[in-house]
Design a protein around this motif. Structure first.
Motif, short mmCIF file in Angstrom:
data_model
loop_
_atom_site.label_atom_id
_atom_site.label_comp_id
_atom_site.label_asym_id
_atom_site.label_seq_id
_atom_site.Cartn_x
_atom_site.Cartn_y
_atom_site.Cartn_z
N HIS A 240 38.17 81.55 61.51
CA HIS A 240 37.04 81.27 60.98
C HIS A 240 37.06 81.15 59.30
CE1 HIS A 240 33.05 81.62 59.32
NE2 HIS A 240 32.59 80.89 60.49
N HIS A 241 38.00 82.30 58.82
CA HIS A 241 38.10 82.10 57.41
C HIS A 241 38.58 81.04 56.86
CE1 HIS A 241 39.05 83.81 53.46
NE2 HIS A 241 40.56 83.30 53.59
N ALA A 242 39.58 80.20 57.61
CA ALA A 242 40.38 79.23 57.35
C ALA A 242 39.49 77.99 57.24
CB ALA A 242 41.67 78.97 58.19
N LEU A 243 38.82 78.03 58.07
CA LEU A 243 37.55 76.88 58.25
C LEU A 243 36.60 76.84 57.20
CD1 LEU A 243 37.03 76.93 62.08
CD2 LEU A 243 38.57 75.37 60.89
N LEU A 244 36.08 78.06 56.90
CA LEU A 244 35.16 78.30 55.87
C LEU A 244 35.99 77.97 54.47
CD1 LEU A 244 32.40 79.33 55.09
CD2 LEU A 244 33.14 81.57 55.00
N CYS A 245 36.89 78.36 54.22
CA CYS A 245 37.72 78.00 53.09
C CYS A 245 37.66 76.69 52.85
CB CYS A 245 39.01 78.65 52.93
SG CYS A 245 39.20 80.55 52.53
N GLY A 246 37.89 75.87 54.15
CA GLY A 246 38.03 74.33 53.66
C GLY A 246 36.65 73.70 53.12
N VAL A 247 35.62 74.16 53.93
CA VAL A 247 34.17 73.66 53.32
C VAL A 247 34.00 74.17 52.21
CG1 VAL A 247 31.69 74.15 53.89
CG2 VAL A 247 33.45 73.61 55.79
N GLN A 248 34.39 75.46 51.66
CA GLN A 248 34.14 75.89 50.45
C GLN A 248 34.82 75.24 49.00
OE1 GLN A 248 34.98 80.13 50.86
NE2 GLN A 248 32.75 80.61 51.32
N HIS A 249 36.25 74.84 49.61
CA HIS A 249 36.92 74.18 48.58
C HIS A 249 36.15 72.71 48.57
CE1 HIS A 249 40.46 72.81 46.43
NE2 HIS A 249 40.68 71.89 47.40
N ALA A 250 35.77 72.06 49.54
CA ALA A 250 35.17 70.80 49.23
C ALA A 250 34.00 71.05 48.27
CB ALA A 250 34.52 70.29 50.69
N CYS A 251 33.19 72.09 48.49
CA CYS A 251 31.93 72.14 47.57
C CYS A 251 32.33 72.33 46.12
CB CYS A 251 31.03 73.26 48.01
SG CYS A 251 30.31 73.03 49.54
N GLU A 252 33.45 72.85 45.85
CA GLU A 252 34.23 73.26 44.66
C GLU A 252 34.74 71.84 43.82
OE1 GLU A 252 36.82 76.22 45.13
OE2 GLU A 252 35.60 77.68 45.67
N ILE A 253 35.16 71.04 44.86
CA ILE A 253 35.87 69.96 44.09
C ILE A 253 35.22 68.61 44.18
CG2 ILE A 253 37.98 70.75 44.47
CD1 ILE A 253 38.57 68.79 46.84
N ILE A 254 34.19 68.45 44.99
CA ILE A 254 33.62 67.03 45.02
C ILE A 254 32.49 66.61 43.94
CG2 ILE A 254 31.48 65.87 46.36
CD1 ILE A 254 32.07 67.37 48.76
N ARG A 255 33.09 65.49 43.53
CA ARG A 255 32.62 64.71 42.07
C ARG A 255 32.32 63.48 42.36
NH1 ARG A 255 32.63 69.48 41.31
NH2 ARG A 255 33.19 70.37 39.52
N PRO A 256 31.38 62.77 41.90
CA PRO A 256 31.36 61.28 41.92
C PRO A 256 32.45 60.47 41.69
CG PRO A 256 29.21 62.41 40.89
CD PRO A 256 30.23 63.26 41.11
N GLY A 257 32.81 59.58 42.23
CA GLY A 257 33.98 58.94 41.90
C GLY A 257 35.05 59.31 42.78
N MET A 258 35.19 60.36 43.69
CA MET A 258 36.16 60.85 44.46
C MET A 258 36.34 60.07 45.64
SD MET A 258 36.63 64.79 45.73
CE MET A 258 38.29 65.39 46.17
N SER A 259 37.61 59.61 46.12
CA SER A 259 37.59 58.92 47.29
C SER A 259 37.36 60.06 48.57
CB SER A 259 38.94 58.25 47.61
OG SER A 259 39.98 59.46 47.80
N ALA A 260 36.55 59.27 49.69
CA ALA A 260 36.35 60.19 50.79
C ALA A 260 37.84 60.39 51.58
CB ALA A 260 35.53 59.33 51.44
N ALA A 261 38.84 59.69 51.31
CA ALA A 261 40.06 59.98 51.96
C ALA A 261 40.65 61.04 51.16
CB ALA A 261 40.85 58.72 51.85
N GLY A 262 40.79 61.00 49.72
CA GLY A 262 41.21 62.15 49.29
C GLY A 262 40.56 63.53 49.40
#
Length: 397
Positions: A283-305
Motif C-alpha cells: 500500500h505504501h508503494a501505491l500511495l507514493c505513486g499517487v502522492q508523486h503525481a500530485c507533486e509533479i502534475i502541471r499544465p502542459g505535461m503529457s498524460a503518457a509522461g
C-alpha cells in the motif's frame, strides 16, 4: 453554467463549424443543463441540443413530449424547446397555480413533430443551417439516423462531434469543480459510514448499504460501489455479496456517487484489526505513486509522461513488477472524461482538468489494494478535492 462556452466557441472556430448538435446524454446536459431521465437509464431515446456558432442562431433543445415535465421542473439555460411525439396526460380543468404545472402545459402547447429527426431538421432549417459545416455527436444517434440526415439535408457537411465534446468537457468550469468537490467528499463520508459497521461477521452488502445510505443522506445518488473483502478485494469490478468479514482482511473501496449530475470515483483501503506487514508495504508503494503525481502534475505535461512517472515510483517504492494500462482519467458528467492517463495517450494535461489519479494492485486469490484521489489541475500545481489522505486505515476488531 456548466458549459465551458469560450472553449466550445474556440473549438468550433478552429473547425469552421456553423453549429454543433449534442445527442448523447452527458453532452445534452452539458450544453443545455437539461437532464433527460429516459436518456440516462436506457439506450435509444433521442434528445438533442442544437448550438449554433455566434451570429448563426440561438441554442435549442429538441426532446420528446414525454420529457416535458422534466424540462418544466428544471432550470436549463437553453430556453428554446421543440417537442416531438405524443404522450397523453389528463389536465385538471381547475388547474392549480403550481409554476411547474404551468410551465409543463405551456411547453405542451407548442406543435409536436412526428419524430426526433423531423424536429431536428426543422430546427436547423428555421435557423438557416441547411448548408455549411455542422458537427453532430454520433454516439447518441440510432444507426440509421446519420443516413437519414444526409438525405434530408444534402447540402450540410456533417462532421462527427463526440471527440469535440469530450475535448471541450475536459476542462471544467468553477461550477463543475464545486460539484465534483462536493461529490468527492460525500463519497469519503460514505466510506466512513461503511467502516462504522465493519466488524467480524458483517457482509460486503452491509457495508454497501451503509455507504449508499450515507450518499443519499448527503444529497447524492448511488452509482459506483465496488466493495470487497479478503480475496474478493482482488476482483477489480467486485460487486458486494453476502461474504462475511474476518479479522486481518483487506477491505477495498472503489466507489463514488453522483451529485447534481457529477460523478465521483475514489478508492480507499482498510483492514479489520492489525494490518499485515506485506499489505502495508504494498500500500505504501501505491500511495507514493499517487502522492508523486500530485507533486509533479502541471499544465502542459503529457498524460503518457505522467503514466511513466507514476508507475516508475510505485516500482521503486516496493512493487518492482508493477504493471498498469492506465493510472487515471478525467471525471465529470461522465465517469471517464478526458484525459486518459495511459502510456498510449496523446492527451496533454491542461489547467482546469479534474483527474482521478489511481494506482490499483490486484493479486488474485489474496487481496486487492487501490489508492485513487480526485484532483484539479491548477496553474502552479494541483488542488486535492479530498479531505482524507489515502492512508491504509485500521478498523478496530
Amino acid at each position: 453554467m456548466l458549459l465551458n462556452q469560450p472553449r466550445l466557441q474556440e473549438r468550433m472556430a478552429d473547425l469552421q463549424l456553423d453549429a454543433v448538435v449534442a445527442t448523447a446524454p452527458e453532452n445534452v446536459t452539458y450544453l443545455s443543463g437539461f437532464w433527460a431521465l429516459s436518456q440516462w437509464i436506457r439506450r435509444g431515446p433521442q434528445v438533442y441540443v442544437v448550438w449554433p456558432t455566434v451570429g448563426k442562431g440561438v441554442p435549442e433543445i429538441i426532446t420528446s413530449t414525454s420529457t416535458l415535465d422534466l424540462l418544466a421542473d428544471q432550470t436549463p439555460w437553453v430556453s428554446n424547446v421543440r417537442r416531438y411525439g405524443d404522450f397523453h396526460v389528463e389536465v385538471d380543468p381547475g388547474i392549480a397555480e403550481d409554476p411547474v404545472d404551468q410551465r409543463h402545459l405551456a411547453l405542451r402547447d407548442a406543435p409536436a413533430y412526428r419524430d426526433a429527426l423531423m424536429a431536428l431538421v426543422a430546427a436547423l432549417a428555421e435557423q438557416g443551417l441547411t448548408a455549411g459545416r455542422i458537427a453532430i455527436d454520433e454516439t447518441g444517434l440510432e444507426p440509421s439516423h446519420m443516413g437519414e440526415l444526409k438525405m434530408r439535408l444534402p447540402n450540410v457537411s456533417w462532421v462527427p462531434a463526440a471527440a469535440l465534446f469530450r475535448a471541450v468537457r475536459a476542462v471544467k468550469t468553477e461550477e463543475e469543480i464545486d460539484r465534483l468537490r462536493q461529490v468527492a467528499q460525500i463519497s469519503e463520508r460514505s466510506i466512513q459510514a461503511a467502516l462504522a459497521v465493519a466488524r467480524e461477521g458483517a457482509s460486503e452488502l452491509d457495508l454497501a448499504r451503509a455507504f449508499h445510505i450515507q450518499t443519499i443522506k448527503d444529497g447524492g445518488l448511488p452509482v459506483l460501489g465496488c466493495i470487497g473483502f479478503g480475496e474478493r478485494s482482488a476482483l477489480a469490478n467486485v460487486q458486494p455479496s453476502e461474504r462475511k468479514l474476518r479479522a486481518g482482511e483487506i477491505i477495498r473501496f472503489d466507489v463514488g456517487g453522483r451529485y447534481q449530475h457529477y460523478r465521483a470515483d475514489i478508492a480507499r483501503n482498510a483492514v479489520l484489526g492489525a494490518v499485515p506487514l506485506e499489505a502495508r508495504r504494498l500500500h505504501h508503494a501505491l500511495l507514493c505513486g499517487v502522492q508523486h503525481a500530485c507533486e509533479i502534475i502541471r499544465p502542459g505535461m503529457s498524460a503518457a509522461g505522467l503514466f511513466e512517472e507514476v508507475t516508475s515510483v510505485v516500482q521503486k517504492e516496493g512493487i518492482a513488477h508493477y504493471k498498469r494500462d492506465h493510472v487515471g482519467h478525467g471525471i465529470g458528467l461522465d465517469g471517464y472524461d478526458a484525459p486518459s492517463l495511459s502510456v498510449r495517450s496523446n492527451d496533454t494535461i491542461e489547467e482546469g482538468m479534474v483527474l482521478c489519479v489511481e494506482t490499483p494492485y490486484y493479486e488474485i486469490g489474496r487481496w486487492g489494494l487501490q489508492v485513487e484521489d480526485m484532483i484539479v489541475v491548477r496553474r502552479d500545481g494541483v488542488e486535492r478535492l479530498m479531505m482524507t489522505d489515502g492512508d491504509l486505515m485500521e478498523v478496530p476488531s
